[in-house]
Design a protein around this motif. Structure first.
Motif, PDB file in Angstrom:
ATOM      1  N   PHE A  79      37.753  24.987  48.101  1.00 41.01           N
ATOM      2  CA  PHE A  79      37.236  26.323  47.818  1.00 41.01           C
ATOM      3  C   PHE A  79      35.975  26.167  46.960  1.00 41.01           C
ATOM      4  N   LEU A  80      35.030  27.084  47.142  1.00 37.98           N
ATOM      5  CA  LEU A  80      33.778  27.039  46.388  1.00 37.98           C
ATOM      6  C   LEU A  80      33.588  28.345  45.640  1.00 37.98           C
ATOM      7  N   LEU A  81      33.156  28.231  44.381  1.00 37.47           N
ATOM      8  CA  LEU A  81      32.931  29.403  43.538  1.00 37.47           C
ATOM      9  C   LEU A  81      31.438  29.519  43.241  1.00 37.47           C
ATOM     10  N   THR A  82      30.861  30.677  43.547  1.00 39.22           N
ATOM     11  CA  THR A  82      29.448  30.931  43.270  1.00 39.22           C
ATOM     12  C   THR A  82      29.324  32.082  42.282  1.00 39.22           C
ATOM     13  N   VAL A  83      28.131  32.232  41.728  1.00 40.61           N
ATOM     14  CA  VAL A  83      27.873  33.285  40.732  1.00 40.61           C
ATOM     15  C   VAL A  83      26.594  34.022  41.116  1.00 40.61           C
ATOM     16  N   PHE A  84      26.673  35.350  41.219  1.00 37.60           N
ATOM     17  CA  PHE A  84      25.510  36.185  41.520  1.00 37.60           C
ATOM     18  C   PHE A  84      25.094  36.977  40.286  1.00 37.60           C
ATOM     19  N   THR A  88      28.671  37.779  38.503  1.00 41.02           N
ATOM     20  CA  THR A  88      29.600  38.143  39.578  1.00 41.02           C
ATOM     21  C   THR A  88      30.105  36.886  40.276  1.00 41.02           C
ATOM     22  N   LEU A  89      31.405  36.650  40.137  1.00 38.76           N
ATOM     23  CA  LEU A  89      32.034  35.494  40.780  1.00 38.76           C
ATOM     24  C   LEU A  89      32.358  35.827  42.228  1.00 38.76           C
ATOM     25  N   THR A  90      32.091  34.894  43.126  1.00 35.86           N
ATOM     26  CA  THR A  90      32.502  35.036  44.522  1.00 35.86           C
ATOM     27  C   THR A  90      33.164  33.744  44.963  1.00 35.86           C
ATOM     28  N   LEU A  91      34.386  33.875  45.484  1.00 30.82           N
ATOM     29  CA  LEU A  91      35.129  32.706  45.964  1.00 30.82           C
ATOM     30  C   LEU A  91      34.975  32.594  47.476  1.00 30.82           C
ATOM     31  N   GLY A  96      33.701  28.823  54.289  1.00 29.76           N
ATOM     32  CA  GLY A  96      32.563  29.632  53.861  1.00 29.76           C
ATOM     33  C   GLY A  96      32.825  31.119  53.914  1.00 29.76           C
ATOM     34  N   LEU A  97      34.060  31.537  54.142  1.00 29.34           N
ATOM     35  CA  LEU A  97      34.401  32.956  54.191  1.00 29.34           C
ATOM     36  C   LEU A  97      34.555  33.506  52.774  1.00 29.34           C
ATOM     37  N   PRO A  98      33.785  34.534  52.397  1.00 30.37           N
ATOM     38  CA  PRO A  98      33.968  35.136  51.063  1.00 30.37           C
ATOM     39  C   PRO A  98      35.333  35.827  50.990  1.00 30.37           C
ATOM     40  N   LEU A  99      36.133  35.442  50.017  1.00 27.91           N
ATOM     41  CA  LEU A  99      37.482  35.991  49.875  1.00 27.91           C
ATOM     42  C   LEU A  99      37.522  37.161  48.906  1.00 27.91           C
ATOM     43  N   TRP A 100      36.749  37.069  47.844  1.00 28.94           N
ATOM     44  CA  TRP A 100      36.657  38.172  46.880  1.00 28.94           C
ATOM     45  C   TRP A 100      35.453  37.987  45.972  1.00 28.94           C
ATOM     46  N   SER A 101      35.043  39.071  45.352  1.00 28.14           N
ATOM     47  CA  SER A 101      34.024  39.035  44.305  1.00 28.14           C
ATOM     48  C   SER A 101      34.564  39.783  43.099  1.00 28.14           C
ATOM     49  N   ALA A 102      34.250  39.293  41.923  1.00 24.06           N
ATOM     50  CA  ALA A 102      34.704  39.931  40.687  1.00 24.06           C
ATOM     51  C   ALA A 102      33.561  39.948  39.681  1.00 24.06           C
ATOM     52  N   ARG A 103      33.304  41.104  39.106  1.00 25.10           N
ATOM     53  CA  ARG A 103      32.238  41.229  38.119  1.00 25.10           C
ATOM     54  C   ARG A 103      32.766  40.863  36.741  1.00 25.10           C
ATOM     55  N   VAL A 104      32.138  39.889  36.119  1.00 29.39           N
ATOM     56  CA  VAL A 104      32.497  39.455  34.767  1.00 29.39           C
ATOM     57  C   VAL A 104      31.739  40.333  33.765  1.00 29.39           C
ATOM     58  N   PRO A 105      32.372  40.785  32.688  1.00 32.44           N
ATOM     59  CA  PRO A 105      31.705  41.710  31.760  1.00 32.44           C
ATOM     60  C   PRO A 105      30.719  41.042  30.801  1.00 32.44           C
ATOM     61  N   PHE A 106      30.158  39.922  31.194  1.00 29.61           N
ATOM     62  CA  PHE A 106      29.121  39.260  30.390  1.00 29.61           C
ATOM     63  C   PHE A 106      28.384  38.287  31.306  1.00 29.61           C
ATOM     64  N   THR A 107      27.223  37.823  30.861  1.00 35.98           N
ATOM     65  CA  THR A 107      26.447  36.856  31.641  1.00 35.98           C
ATOM     66  C   THR A 107      26.955  35.451  31.359  1.00 35.98           C
ATOM     67  N   LEU A 108      27.211  34.700  32.419  1.00 34.14           N
ATOM     68  CA  LEU A 108      27.727  33.344  32.248  1.00 34.14           C
ATOM     69  C   LEU A 108      26.677  32.452  31.586  1.00 34.14           C
ATOM     70  N   CYS A 137      41.127  39.498  36.455  1.00 31.85           N
ATOM     71  CA  CYS A 137      40.883  38.953  35.111  1.00 31.85           C
ATOM     72  C   CYS A 137      42.177  38.967  34.304  1.00 31.85           C
ATOM     73  N   LYS A 138      42.619  37.800  33.880  1.00 30.63           N
ATOM     74  CA  LYS A 138      43.845  37.687  33.105  1.00 30.63           C
ATOM     75  C   LYS A 138      43.618  38.057  31.639  1.00 30.63           C
ATOM     76  N   TRP A 139      42.478  37.634  31.103  1.00 29.69           N
ATOM     77  CA  TRP A 139      42.144  37.957  29.708  1.00 29.69           C
ATOM     78  C   TRP A 139      40.669  37.712  29.445  1.00 29.69           C
ATOM     79  N   HIS A 140      40.186  38.316  28.379  1.00 27.38           N
ATOM     80  CA  HIS A 140      38.786  38.192  27.961  1.00 27.38           C
ATOM     81  C   HIS A 140      38.761  38.364  26.449  1.00 27.38           C
TER      82      HIS A 140
END
Length: 587
Positions: A79-84, A88-91, A96-108, A137-140
């Motif tokens: 699996f590959l993890l990218t950041v937009f 925004t994490l995208t797995l 190469g099929l995008p499975l999900w995207s999740a917006r992180v509440p801060f800049t990596l 998101c489990k915790w922040h």
């Protein structure tokens, strides 16, 4: 002490030698290439991920929308993890099929770090958060300002982030549990120059003031210095700011690489006590300008701006090569990767990749995959097996109610995961025990699982919501224990909701369950089809496609209802399309 004085292998010159293959991409590579089981993956500023075999064959390419950040992370199973847009994490699955995207509440502020059960840690300048494999998101938590050093890991699985502000002239750090608890704030013995984790040893550190050592956990579960060095073997000093760094060589050894004139001095140390075991020098490596480091099961590769070498504990140069000047005017490059099958891959700034066969024998070296263990250290007391015969009436509402399911779906439950997951596992173990004992013994008192069938069914619906690698095994065991019981539809559906099946356990259990499902149970067989497809789609690997097809092909036999045969046929076409997508992407 053993001194290895092998003759250096003949140097090859990749500045003049033609590569075995080359690839032209749609942009410059902006993150270190990632080794995969099929070869490697790269990310370009053309917002595209390329996956290729190490002989240069493009398997697929995926163009992604939005401004791409310079991070590409590989998880177990390719699996590959990218950041937009920086947050925004995208797995992507292995196809190469995008499975999900999740917006992180801060800049990596650094590349994501993958935990032991597929949880994903991400950090910003003053934040750290954790996501499950399904993107929840489990915790922040907030922290003091963090250093640029990568997230580190201690042997119990706790993660460590280094802080910018020193503590009495020493680098301070936070140790954080996988469940978001700050366990302790501690300080190293000086200002950290470099650090790297050894899964079974601790954090290997060099200091800007000179000196090196291993930070580990003591008997009181506190971070401490396990051993420290002021001078290395051969009386070579460890001066200030000399660029020395550690390579975690194996589960019991680490190699310290330090400058020695125009050579690199390499000394292997036992992680247990810091005792030196081997020492040698490698010529033509500038330790102050290291461009690539990669440990393998039977050696380690590292490079500077002009040369690359592969060493083992007993041999100072299995191979060594001259490279084109990294920042030269004619053919500059920015990243290297040595693959398991013996190719050295050079990512050039001219939008091309060149592959050089370094080792002729097929098989090459295996990437280092040390056993990282699990998070059992954080379950301080063993949860007793759920007492299914003493509970009257109904199961605990925490196991059966909608509130906990809603919390697991929405996330931000932090340390509660430890309690919840522990109780759920205990109850599921008790249920399996009850199913097994029901076949061999007779009890006068019925278990709570029999008394509360609806509650038991609701309890199982939590299993797909934790987003780790642990639950797939639990679901698989429950399916095998259930036989043709009343909860089989829910358990099969939960396998599909989970979908993440890294060891193939759920698909194996479905294969066994299929054989006992009555041919006239049309609805359950259709659920089975959906679940098999869901797992194949998420896992995205040919081995899963083959296994899924093997299961569903049997539903085409004439003893099954025409609706089942038609449904199985449609599902088989969907699985076939998954593999077809890959072949079309590579054209």
């Amino acid at each position: 002490m053993l001194f290895s004085q092998t003759d250096a292998a003949a140097w090859r010159d990749f500045a003049t030698e033609e590569p075995n293959w080359s690839l032209t991409l749609n942009g410059k590579i902006i993150a270190p290439p990632q080794a995969t089981s099929y070869g490697f993956a790269v990310l370009t500023d053309g917002r595209t991920v390329y996956a290729a075999s190490d002989d240069g064959t493009v398997l697929w390419q995926k163009e992604l929308g939005g401004r791409i950040a310079p991070y590409l992370t590989v998880l177990d199973g390719d699996f590959l993890l990218t950041v937009f847009r920086g947050n925004t994490l995208t797995l992507l699955n292995p196809e190469g099929l995008p499975l999900w995207s999740a917006r992180v509440p801060f800049t990596l502020a650094g590349a994501p770090f993958i935990g032991r059960d597929a949880r994903i840690f991400v950090r910003g300048k003053t934040d750290i958060a954790c996501y499950g494999i399904k993107g929840v998101c489990k915790w922040h938590i907030k922290t003091e300002e963090q250093d640029t050093q990568a997230i580190q890991e201690l042997p119990d699985g706790s993660v460590v982030v280094l802080l910018v502000k020193p503590d009495n002239g020493k680098t301070a750090a936070l140790r954080i549990s996988p469940f978001g608890e700050i366990i302790e704030k501690f300080a190293f013995t000086g200002i950290v120059a470099s650090c790297v984790s050894s899964p079974e040893g601790g954090i290997l550190v060099t200091l800007k003031s000179g000196g090196a050592g291993l930070c580990a956990l003591d008997g009181k579960n506190k971070t401490s210095t396990k051993w420290a060095l002021s001078r290395t073997e051969g009386a070579l000093p460890l001066p200030a700011n000399d660029g020395s760094f550690f390579i975690p060589y194996s589960s019991t050894r680490a190699a310290l690489v330090q400058p020695a004139g125009e050579e690199a001095a390499v000394t292997f140390y036992k992680l247990s006590d810091g005792e030196a075991s081997t020492h040698y020098r490698v010529s033509d490596i500038d330790v102050s300008h290291i461009s690539y480091v990669q440990p393998f099961l039977r050696g380690m590769a590292f490079a500077d701006r002009n040369s690359a070498v592969f060493c083992t504990e007993r041999e100072s140069a299995v191979w060594n090569v001259h490279l084109p000047a990294m920042n030269g005017s004619s053919d500059p490059w920015n990243y290297l990767l040595y693959t398991e099958s013996g190719y050295l891959i050079m990512c050039k700034k001219s939008w091309t990749i060149a592959g050089f066969r370094v080792v002729q024998n097929v098989g090459g070296e295996q990437l280092q995959r040390q056993e990282r263990g699990n998070y059992n250290a954080f379950f301080t007391t063993e949860t007793p097996l759920y007492d299914m015969y003493e509970i009257e009436g109904k199961l605990d509402t925490g196991l059966t109610g909608t509130e906990r399911r809603a919390a697991l779906e929405s996330g931000m439950y932090g340390p509660l995961e430890k309690v919840w997951a522990s109780k759920l596992k205990s109850a599921c173990d008790a249920y399996r025990s009850a199913r097994t004992s029901a076949q061999t013994t007779t009890r006068t008192k019925r278990s709570v699982f029999i008394e509360d069938v609806a509650g038991t069914d609701a309890m199982f619906k939590q299993l797909s919501l934790y987003g780790t690698s642990t639950e797939s095994e639990i679901i698989a065991r429950l399916i095998e224990a259930e036989g043709v019981g009343v909860h089989l539809p829910t358990l099969i559906a939960q396998a599909g909701e989970c979908a993440y099946d890294p060891a193939g356990n759920m698909l194996d259990s479905l294969d066994k369950a299929f054989r006992s499902i009555p041919s006239q149970n049309t609805r359950l067989l259709q659920i089975l089809c959906d679940t098999v497809f869901s797992i194949c789609r998420f896992m995205g690997r040919p081995a899963f496609y083959r296994h899924g097809k093997d299961i569903l092909t049997r539903l085409l036999y004439p003893q099954y209802d025409p609706k089942v045969r038609a449904y199985a046929g449609q599902t088989l076409q969907k699985i076939a399309a998954l593999g077809k997508d890959r072949s079309e992407k590579s054209k």
